[in-house]
Each structure stands twice: as C-alpha cells, then as structure tokens.
Design a protein around this motif. Structure first.
Motif, short mmCIF file in Angstrom:
data_model
loop_
_atom_site.label_atom_id
_atom_site.label_comp_id
_atom_site.label_asym_id
_atom_site.label_seq_id
_atom_site.Cartn_x
_atom_site.Cartn_y
_atom_site.Cartn_z
N VAL A 111 0.84 -1.20 0.00
CA VAL A 111 0.00 0.00 0.00
C VAL A 111 0.87 1.25 0.00
CG1 VAL A 111 -0.21 0.29 2.51
CG2 VAL A 111 -2.07 1.04 1.01
N GLY A 112 0.37 2.28 -0.69
CA GLY A 112 1.04 3.58 -0.70
C GLY A 112 0.10 4.66 -0.18
N LEU A 113 0.67 5.79 0.22
CA LEU A 113 -0.13 6.84 0.83
C LEU A 113 0.43 8.21 0.45
CD1 LEU A 113 -2.27 7.85 2.89
CD2 LEU A 113 -0.56 7.48 4.70
N VAL A 114 -0.47 9.13 0.14
CA VAL A 114 -0.10 10.52 -0.12
C VAL A 114 -0.77 11.38 0.95
CG1 VAL A 114 -0.15 12.45 -1.73
CG2 VAL A 114 0.11 10.12 -2.59
N CYS A 115 0.04 12.07 1.76
CA CYS A 115 -0.47 13.01 2.77
C CYS A 115 -0.18 14.43 2.32
CB CYS A 115 0.21 12.79 4.13
SG CYS A 115 0.22 11.10 4.74
N GLU A 116 -0.92 15.37 2.88
CA GLU A 116 -0.57 16.77 2.68
C GLU A 116 0.80 17.02 3.31
OE1 GLU A 116 -3.66 19.00 4.51
OE2 GLU A 116 -4.97 18.94 2.76
N GLU A 117 1.57 17.90 2.65
CA GLU A 117 2.88 18.23 3.21
C GLU A 117 2.71 19.01 4.52
OE1 GLU A 117 5.89 17.44 2.57
OE2 GLU A 117 5.65 16.36 0.67
N SER A 118 3.78 19.00 5.32
CA SER A 118 3.74 19.72 6.60
C SER A 118 4.16 21.17 6.45
CB SER A 118 4.65 19.02 7.61
OG SER A 118 5.98 18.96 7.11
N VAL A 119 4.40 21.59 5.20
CA VAL A 119 4.68 22.98 4.91
C VAL A 119 3.82 23.39 3.73
CG1 VAL A 119 6.59 22.48 3.32
CG2 VAL A 119 6.52 24.68 4.52
N ARG A 120 3.43 24.64 3.70
CA ARG A 120 2.63 25.13 2.58
C ARG A 120 2.95 26.59 2.33
NH1 ARG A 120 -3.45 25.33 5.39
NH2 ARG A 120 -3.06 27.13 6.74
N LEU A 121 2.64 27.04 1.12
CA LEU A 121 2.79 28.44 0.72
C LEU A 121 1.40 28.98 0.45
CD1 LEU A 121 5.93 28.11 -1.60
CD2 LEU A 121 5.85 28.87 0.79
N VAL A 122 1.04 30.08 1.09
CA VAL A 122 -0.34 30.55 1.11
C VAL A 122 -0.42 31.97 0.54
CG1 VAL A 122 -2.33 31.08 2.59
CG2 VAL A 122 -0.80 29.17 3.17
N GLY A 123 -1.47 32.22 -0.28
CA GLY A 123 -1.78 33.58 -0.71
C GLY A 123 -1.01 34.06 -1.91
N GLY A 124 -0.25 33.19 -2.58
CA GLY A 124 0.53 33.62 -3.73
C GLY A 124 -0.08 33.29 -5.06
N GLY A 125 -1.28 32.71 -5.07
CA GLY A 125 -1.94 32.39 -6.33
C GLY A 125 -1.76 30.97 -6.78
N SER A 126 -0.80 30.24 -6.20
CA SER A 126 -0.64 28.82 -6.49
C SER A 126 0.03 28.18 -5.29
CB SER A 126 0.19 28.59 -7.76
OG SER A 126 1.58 28.69 -7.49
N ARG A 127 0.14 26.85 -5.30
CA ARG A 127 0.73 26.16 -4.16
C ARG A 127 2.24 26.37 -4.10
NH1 ARG A 127 3.21 21.29 -4.91
NH2 ARG A 127 3.57 20.73 -7.07
N CYS A 128 2.85 26.96 -5.13
CA CYS A 128 4.30 27.14 -5.19
C CYS A 128 4.72 28.58 -4.92
CB CYS A 128 4.83 26.69 -6.55
SG CYS A 128 4.69 24.90 -6.82
N ALA A 129 3.87 29.38 -4.34
CA ALA A 129 4.23 30.75 -4.01
C ALA A 129 3.35 31.24 -2.87
CB ALA A 129 4.07 31.67 -5.22
N GLY A 130 3.96 32.03 -1.96
CA GLY A 130 3.15 32.62 -0.90
C GLY A 130 3.85 32.63 0.44
N ARG A 131 3.07 32.94 1.45
CA ARG A 131 3.55 32.99 2.83
C ARG A 131 3.85 31.57 3.31
NH1 ARG A 131 -0.50 35.29 4.54
NH2 ARG A 131 -1.64 33.48 5.26
N THR A 132 5.01 31.39 3.95
CA THR A 132 5.42 30.06 4.41
C THR A 132 4.72 29.72 5.72
OG1 THR A 132 7.60 30.47 3.43
CG2 THR A 132 7.39 28.60 4.93
N GLU A 133 4.07 28.55 5.74
CA GLU A 133 3.42 28.08 6.95
C GLU A 133 3.79 26.62 7.18
OE1 GLU A 133 -0.77 28.82 6.87
OE2 GLU A 133 -0.55 31.00 6.84
N VAL A 134 3.94 26.23 8.47
CA VAL A 134 4.28 24.85 8.83
C VAL A 134 3.19 24.30 9.75
CG1 VAL A 134 6.76 25.07 8.53
CG2 VAL A 134 5.74 25.67 10.71
N LEU A 135 3.03 22.99 9.68
CA LEU A 135 2.03 22.29 10.50
C LEU A 135 2.73 21.69 11.71
CD1 LEU A 135 -0.96 21.30 10.66
CD2 LEU A 135 -0.18 19.21 9.52
#
Length: 1026
Positions: A165-189
């Motif tokens: 079995v394989g699994l894909v989870c959301e990453e523990s870091v994200r970029l917010v408010g930049g228009g795409s998932r590859c730009a924006g404010r850095t946030e960590v979980l």
C-alpha cells in the motif's frame, strides 16, 4: 528537530516527529549530562553532537528534553508520500493494501507530522518493497496520535509485495496567498495547527528546502509576506540544504521567537504557475495566459486540450469548459509564448499541479494563442422542499447564489439539472407557488439544453431578458428521485413522443386518462407548460383510447391558462371511462417562430420553422391581432404595431405562411388560420415584421459618450445614475463597441418629458450584457430628470467589433445571432454549391472533411437558405481552398439550425491539408424562380433614387407589330387592374368583418426621438424617412 533526528536514528526508531521540551514526558532524576546540544542532523549518535562540557550546565529537571519518533515511514516518494512501511522490532515491513483504510491513513499522516491524507494507493503504486509484509492488520479508529496505539489483528489472507500500500499526505509545509501552491507565505504544521515562519535570522537555504519539499523546483525569490495569523512556529531558521523537510532545519524552537506577523516569510518557487483569461466578454472567457515566474505568457493552441481547459476553469472558479478556441480567437497576446506544454490529467485543482514538458515540436506565434470559454456556473441546488431532489432552482455563478426565472427555464434544462444532482430525470417544471420565493439575485440566463448533457454548464447559454422578473417567477423542479414525483397532478404523455400524445394525470394514487369533454385550450396550455413543451398546438380525441387499460378516467379540470401546474387548477374528479372520448394533445416543443433583423429578440422580421427550415410570412391579411399572438408566444409583451412589409429587410429561403388570420387571443401562431404559400405566389418584398413592447435597445446620445438611454415600450427613456458604478459603465461601453472602460457622471435629461425606465442598475463581474444586470422594475425609479440621469464617457477605443460579434454568434445556439450567416460556398455553380468556407477571426477559411457527411451538409444548406442537400463533398472535390482550415471533426445530427450547433473543433487545423477540404451541393431554390427579363434596378437611400438600366441591343421593329404589341399590353394592364380591384375588395371585406367582432384599445405613446420605427425599409439596408 536535528537533535531529535539523531536520537531516533541512534535508537533505530524511524523518523523524528517532534522535539519536546519542558519535561513534556515528566521530569527525570539523577544527573543532567548534556546541555546546549547542537547536532547537524547527520551524526550517528548523540554523543557526536556539540554540547556544553559534561556537568557544566544551568538546568534542572523541569527542562528535560523529550523526543517522539515514528514507528512508520513513507518510502519512494517524498517525506509525506510513498510506500507505507512499519517498524516492527528492528525491521521495516510493508503493509498489504487490502488491510489499510482511511482511518489507518489518518493516523499515519498525523504521526509523520504531515497534513491530512490525500490518497490511499494500492498495487505497489510506489514500487515493491523488500523484506517482510507485515503479518498484522491495523484497526485504527482514526483519532490516535501514533499507529502503535491502534489495535491490530492477524491477517486473514496471504499478501505479497505486489499489493504493497502507498499513501499521499498533505505536506507539513505550505505556501499561502501567492496564487498557487508554489508561491506565498510560508506556513508549517505543528501539533495539528498551521503557523507562520519568521523571516528574521533565517538563511536563504531554507527556501531551497521548502521548494524541494513541495516539489516546486528552485526558489525564485524570498521576501516578507503579507502577514498571516495564528502562532509563529519557527524563527532563526537555519538549514544546511540536505533536510527533507523544513521541520528538520535548526530554529530557536517551536513557538520561540521575537517576531510579529509583519515579519512572516514569503517564498516564490520556480514551479509557481497560475492562469488567467483576458480580453473575453466576461471574466470566465478570454485568451489563456499563464504566470510563469514573474511574467505572463500566452499558450499555444496546439499544446492545449480539454483536460488542460478543465483545470484552468476549475482554478479560476469558473465551472466547466464550454469551448476551446484556437487561432487567437480573443486577440493576439503580447510578450512571450510559453515554451512549455501543460499535460494535465483533468482532475487537478490548479495548473501548478499539472506536469509540463518542453514544447519543442511547435514553432508557435501569437497568431496561435489559445482562448477558452468557461461556463461560470459552478454549483446547483434545489431548495425549500421536503427532499434534495425537488425544490426551487438555485445556481451559483462564480461565488454568488441566485434563483432562475421560470420564463427562461424548460423541461430539458430541468432534466439536465436532475441528472447533475443524481436525482434521475425531471418530471415537472413549476413556479414559486410550489416552493416559495427566493432571495438575492435572479439569473436571466436561458439554458439551451438538448436534454442529454451531463451538467448544466455543458448547455449553451443565451440571454433573453424577456420581462422584468421577480422572485414571484422563481423556477422550481421535481425530479424522478423525489418523494414528490408521484404527487397529485403530475402529467405525462403516452405514445413515445416527448411533447405529443395521450394525456395521463396522476390522480388518486394512480395514472388516469383524461376525458376530452370540458377540456379547453386553457387546460391544454397548462399541460404544455408543466411538461416544459412550450405552447399548445392542438388537442383532440385520442385515436387509441383503451378503456380496458384504465377503467377510471379523470375530468373536471378548470384552469385560467396561466397556472404552472394542473394541481393549481380547480379540483377534478375520477369518473368511469366507459366509451367516452379521451384526450390527446400536441405541444410546440421548440421555439418555432422568431423575430430577426433588429439585434434583439422582440422585434424583427417574422420567421417560422416549418418542414425542417426557417421561412418568412407574407403580409396578406396581417393586422395587429396576428402581431399580438406573435408577441404572446415569444413572451415579448404586447404588439406595438402591425408593420408594413419588409421593414426589417426581405428574408431569404422559403416563404411559408400567407393570409394568417388570428382572433388575437391565441397562445400560438399555429392556432390561427393560415394558408401555405404556393409556388411563385408570395415574394420576400411582402415579408412581415413585428415590434413587441419588450424590445429593448441602449444608446449613448453622442455616440461613445452622453446620456445613457434605453428604448422600451416604443419609447426612448432615461437610466438613472442611482446605484451605478464604473463596472456597469464599462460593460455598457463594451456592449456598444466603445472601448473597454468608461467613466460615470450624472447629468440632466436630454428630453425632460422622457420616462425614467431604469433605476438602481448595477452590473456584476460575470454579466456579459446590460440585460443581465439587476435593476428596479421598468418605470419604477427614485430620481429627478434635472440632474440624476446617467452620463457615460467611454474610452473610445473601438476595436475587436468583428471578433466580439463573431465570438457571440459562433457560441452554440446564440439565438440573438440566428440571422447572421458566417458560411459561404465557393467554387461551385451558384451560391448553393461549392467548397465550404467559414468566417472566423476576421478571415475566411475552409473545413476539413474528417467525419464530414450528408448530415453536416444538410445543416449547411438549411443555414444558407438553400434546398435539401444533394451531396457532401470530400477530398476537395469542389476545389481546394487557401488560407486557414478553421473547422474539423464536425458531427451534426442533421436537424440543427446552424453549423455552430453541431459538435466541432474550431482552431487553425495545421494537421489537415486543403486536399481534404469539405464541400456541399444543395438544391438551388432560386434557379426555377429567377426572372431573367428584369432589366432595371432601383436603390433608394434617404430620398435619393438611382436607376441603373440594362438596355438590350436595339433592332429595327416595324410600326404594325409595335401597335399590336402596345394594344396587347394595354389590354393586359386593364385586366390586371380589374383583378387587383376585385382582390382588394375581397381583402377589405375580410378585414372589416374581423374588426366588427373585436376592437383593441389604441395605445398612445409620446415620440422622444426618431428611430427605426419612423423609417420604412424599402431595400435591404436602405431606408426612406417617412
């Protein structure tokens, strides 16, 4: 976290999940051996890390450190995606896909400090593992913090690495408010909560780790972000570049900082991409452009397909794609053409998630810019009923919910909506008297569905703002999946036809036939309306009555004719069928009449659809009563005038009807008496036109600036400035082809006595025409003619008029464009045969013959006003063309009115050559009726008369034959005059007979300005002022 990683590695306990302080697991006892530990993260043992000398510390046991290691890991992907492996003893084992569910996935993602599970993948999606397959089955509830807290049981089946079995989870870091998932404010979980990262004291290598962790390429820029909210988890972030996640970089510790949110860090990665649509006629249409890095680039039409279109529309919140248009349909862009090709699967939420490849196979210019039209409609729901499969129709356009006017809603659209909601098919279309009045916006869109579409956004949309609609006209639907489907008063037609057959009503918990006696046109109108089948054509005795099938019938319905449902009519009763006549009805399923030539739907030359094609109506016996019926059938108010012939120009094609005689109260023109025109009996110079009270126009009094005036109810009136804004002014400028923007001010009325037609007019971003915009009802206003009239000044940049007109008319089933032809046949004999050419993007081009057949040719012949199709030419049999090849893979059923109504691919088809040009040969109706002896042509333009005589060669003629010829002509003229006098006398008697039976009140209107109705059109496109 680097210190914790060394501890977990030394203990062979998997990945470090958290580094805890302040005696999280309770204070210890005995000596404190280490303080100020500083590991790089690569050490094999904690002793190898830097620290203060033994025994030299300033600590107590309340500061004891703790570590959480994971007993699970993900291999073969990223830190938060891969093959699931569990630490059992000192051995890592894979897990069987049959023994792993969503609850197990939630615990694994939580233990690894990742976000929520995105996808569980079986069949060794991340490759086959090695070693053992775990012999136990997890039975997590989903709320555990680690999998070793989950119960387990022995496996019941034999599993191999093929089923890892394989699994894909959301990453523990994200970029917010930049228009795409590859730009924006850095946030960590951290500990289940998202927090920001302070830029102070950090190094640029942290950006490398973030972009790598998100699979977003390399960092392009690192800067201060727009401040976030919540905790600030990290500060003084110090990465070496080898970390797999930002959490493993050094920092002051979780939540330890001296920052505020004005110091939050922003990262833009090279994988940052977002889309936009520009130069369209609403925000969900236009040329596709992609933000690549910091520059907007256009996209080549050869590199863009349906899956890419679905992702772009979804990313913009614009629903589903309606049409993909190549060859710079929305104009040529500027700057660079993107050097990459999107390879979306179609299910991504944004284009930054789509793979890309270098687009080296095309040498692309701005002439090949791709364009896209999205539906704008995103969601639908049925409200205020006992279940979700019946209720008031509400649609979400972009982010705003609104109701639908029942005059623009039919059974086909209702069936598509029911299917979309997984509620079966539509059984009834109802008004607000069933499901109550809604609130908020009322959408004026008309969905021209065929009924077999899977989603409302797949239906073409036209805009018939027939009357000022209020929430009293909110449409409702009952689907077959609703408990109301078998409600009293439901109607169906038996016999296999959608809008024709024997009437059956669900009455007293059973389907019953209806008796013909006591039935009138009023009840028939309600049945047709309830079925979404338009107006009633006829009703009669059923020819297949079968009392043995149902011994009980129903009778006694008494309707006024305006009800939406039979249940709203007075009560009926069940009776014995015996041998009494039962009811059969024929409704007009489609709009079988139209008004063309005025630019609006409620004025123009009258055309009727008969025998598979549109044709005109002759003016013999035509009067105001006939015009009233036309306006009523089109839901265009009342007739304003019974027009003289050819006011809107002569038509083309057949002339179907002659000597139409109505009483004036009929619901359809087909209920009136009429004659079909015989061969050579009628001419297009006698084509009748009609103007109804709902015909509307707009203008600015000085061209592209001035007071905004609206033509309604045969009068030009003002629009008040109350509620208007710059967006409304800009839409009006675009609609009048006066530029992209406009400024708004207020002024006094040009004519003080003119009515104030509209007030509180305010357009929204998605409105594509003024008639979509909300306003107060006609004539209701709170403004003063002395200074409250809207005055608009447009930018005056007149461009793309041909493009905009063409786009709106090439959009499938745009009814307001039905009289504009964008086809021609070249290279054949006459106008009804030759190579087919299509006008697109201000240029004529040919059609590729892939899938071309006689059905496609039939539609072309119908649209061009020619006779039936004789052949569909392929392989350039009628000559090869030049220039672009616009259309390919045309697939008509043969019944469509326009070629645009057929499925097709519209762009510059470089994959097809002119040796494959399609051709058509139609029956030429003009050949047999052409008069070759006519030698004089007359053109009348505003009082000027020009005569051009074609004089045949002169030959000597003797006096005696000339005398005989003159006498013969005089005798012929005398006989003709007698015939005309006799015919006029007969017509006059009919008209007088009609007018003795009924009279209509004559409306008096004040003329504000000279307009179309004060002109008589005597030749196509030329007017004589009365």
């Amino acid at each position: 976290m680097r210190d914790a990683a060394v501890v977990c590695r030394q203990l062979r306990c998997g990945e470090a999940v958290d580094a805890l302080s302040d005696a999280h697991f309770g204070p210890g006892s005995g000596p404190i051996w280490m303080d100020g530990v500083d590991c790089s993260g690569s050490e094999s043992t904690l002793k190898n890390c830097l620290s203060l000398e033994l025994i030299k510390h300033n600590c107590n046991h309340s500061k004891d450190a703790g570590v959480i290691c994971s007993g699970v890991r993900l291999v073969g992907g990223s830190r938060c995606s891969g093959r699931v492996e569990v630490l059992h003893g000192e051995t890592w084992s894979t897990m069987c896909d049959a023994d792993f569910d969503q609850q197990d996935a939630e615990v694994v993602c939580r233990e690894l400090g990742c976000g929520l599970p995105v996808e569980v993948l079986g069949a060794a999606a991340f490759g086959r593992g090695e070693g053992q397959v775990w012999s136990e089955e997890l039975q997590c509830r989903g709320n555990e913090s680690q999998i070793h807290f989950c119960p387990s049981s022995s496996l019941k089946h034999n599993c191999s690495h093929v089923s890892d079995v394989g699994l894909v989870c959301e990453e523990s870091v994200r970029l917010v408010g930049g228009g795409s998932r590859c730009a924006g404010r850095t946030e960590v979980l951290h500990r289940g909560q998202w927090g920001t990262v302070c830029a102070y004291g950090g190094n640029v290598i942290a950006g490398v780790v973030v972009c790598r962790q998100l699979d977003c390429g390399e960092p392009v820029s690192i800067d201060l972000a727009v401040g976030g909210s919540g905790p600030i988890w990290m500060s003084h972030v110090d990465c070496s570049g080898s970390e797999s996640t930002l959490k493993h970089c050094g920092s002051l510790g979780w939540g330890k900082h001296g920052c505020n949110h004005n110091m939050d860090a922003e990262v833009i990665c090279s994988g940052h991409r977002k889309s936009r649509l520009t130069d369209g006629f609403h925000p969900c249409s236009g040329r596709v452009e992609v933000l690549h890095g910091k520059s907007w680039v256009t996209v080549c039409d050869a590199d863009f397909d349906q899956q890419d279109a679905e992702v772009v529309c979804r990313e913009l919140g614009c629903g589903l794609p309606v049409e993909v248009l190549g060859a710079a349909a929305f104009g040529r862009g500027e700057g660079q053409v993107w050097s990459e090709e999107l390879q979306c699967r179609g299910n991504e939420s944004e284009i930054s998630l789509c793979p890309t490849s270098s687009s080296l196979k095309h040498n692309c210019s701005h002439d090949s810019n791709i364009g896209l039209i999205c539906s704008g409609h995103t969601q639908a729901q049925l409200m205020n009923s006992s279940d979700s499969c019946s209720g008031r129709v509400e649609l979400q356009y972009l982010s705003e919910w609104g109701t639908v006017c029942d005059v623009s809603w039919d059974m086909r659209a209702a069936s598509v909506l029911c299917g979309q909601l997984k509620c079966g098919s539509a059984v009834a279309v109802l008004g607000s008297d069933w499901f109550g009045e809604g609130s908020g916006q009322i959408w004026a869109d008309v969905f021209d569905c065929q009924g077999n579409e899977t989603h409302l956004s797949k239906c073409p949309i036209s805009s018939w703002s027939r009357t000022a609609c209020s929430h009293k006209q909110d449409a409702g639907v009952i689907c077959s999946g609703s408990s109301l489907a078998f409600h009293e008063g439901r109607v169906r037609l038996s016999g296999g036809m959608e809008c024709e057959g024997e009437v059956e009503v669900y009455f007293m918990q059973d389907w019953r036939r209806v008796l013909l006696d006591s039935w009138s046109e009023s009840e028939a109108s309600v049945v047709c309306r309830q079925l979404g089948c338009g107006s009633v054509f006829s009703f009669s005795s059923s020819s297949t009555s079968s009392p043995e099938r149902s011994h009980m019938c129903v009778t006694g319905f008494n309707c006024s004719g305006s009800e939406a449902h039979l249940r709203n009519c007075s009560s009926a009763q069940a009776v014995n069928c015996s041998s009494r006549e039962q009811l059969s009805i024929t409704c007009l399923a489609h709009s079988s009449i139209r008004l063309v030539g005025s630019g609006g739907d409620c004025a123009g030359r009258l055309e009727v659809f008969h025998n598979g094609s549109w044709g005109t109506v002759s003016d013999d016996l035509w009067d105001i009563e006939e015009a009233q019926v036309v306006c009523r059938q089109l839901q265009c108010g009342v007739a304003l005038s019974a027009l003289v012939p050819a006011w809107f120009g002569p038509g083309t094609g057949p002339i179907w009807l002659n000597e139409v005689e109505c009483e004036g109260n009929e619901t359809s023109l087909w209920n009136c008496r009429f004659q079909l025109c015989g061969k050579d009996e009628c001419g297009h110079k006698d084509d009748i036109g009609v103007v109804c009270s709902e015909f509307k126009e707009i203008r600015l009094t000085e061209g592209c600036q001035g007071n905004l005036e609206v033509f309604y109810n045969e009068t030009w009136g003002n629009v008040c400035v109350n509620g208007m804004d710059e967006e409304t002014a800009s839409l009006i400028c675009q609609e009048l082809n006066c530029g992209r923007s406009g400024s708004l001010s207020q002024d006094k009325a040009r004519v003080q006595s003119a009515p104030n037609w509209l007030d509180d007019l305010k357009c929204r971003k998605h409105d594509s025409t003024l008639w979509h915009c909300p306003s107060s009802p006609w004539g209701q206003n709170n403004c003063d003619n002395s200074d409250d009239v809207a005055h608009i000044t447009c930018s005056g940049e007149k461009r793309r008029i041909a493009l905009q007109n063409q786009l709106k008319c090439s959009f499938p089933n745009q009814r307001q464009c039905s009289n504009q032809l964008h086809l021609r046949l070249r290279g054949g004999n006459g106008i009804c045969s030759g190579r087919l050419e299509v006008y697109h993007n201000t240029e004529w081009g040919s059609v590729c013959d892939n899938q071309w057949d006689i059905k496609d040719a039939q539609v072309v012949c119908r649209q061009l006003g020619c006779g039936p199709a004789l052949s569909a030419g392929r392989s350039a049999v009628l000559g090869a063309g030049e220039g672009p090849i616009w259309l390919n893979r045309v697939k008509c059923r043969g019944t469509e009115i326009h070629l645009w109504d057929c499925p097709h691919s519209l762009k510059n088809h470089t994959d097809c050559s002119h040796s494959q040009d399609a051709g058509v040969t139609c029956t030429d109706l003009s050949v047999s009726s052409t008069v070759t002896s006519k030698v004089t042509t007359i053109t009348i333009t505003a009082g000027q008369t020009e005569k051009g005589a074609v004089i045949p060669p002169q030959t000597p003629i003797s006096i005696y034959p000339v005398s005989l010829l003159v006498l013969g002509v005089l005798l012929f003229l005398a006989l003709g005059l007698l015939f005309v006098l006799f015919y006029r006398n007969r017509v006059l008697m009919r008209v007088l007979s009609k007018r003795t039976q009924k009279t209509l009140p004559e409306a008096v209107y004040e003329e504000i300005d000279q307009r179309l109705l004060s002109k008589r059109k005597t030749q196509r496109g030329k007017y004589e002022v009365l």
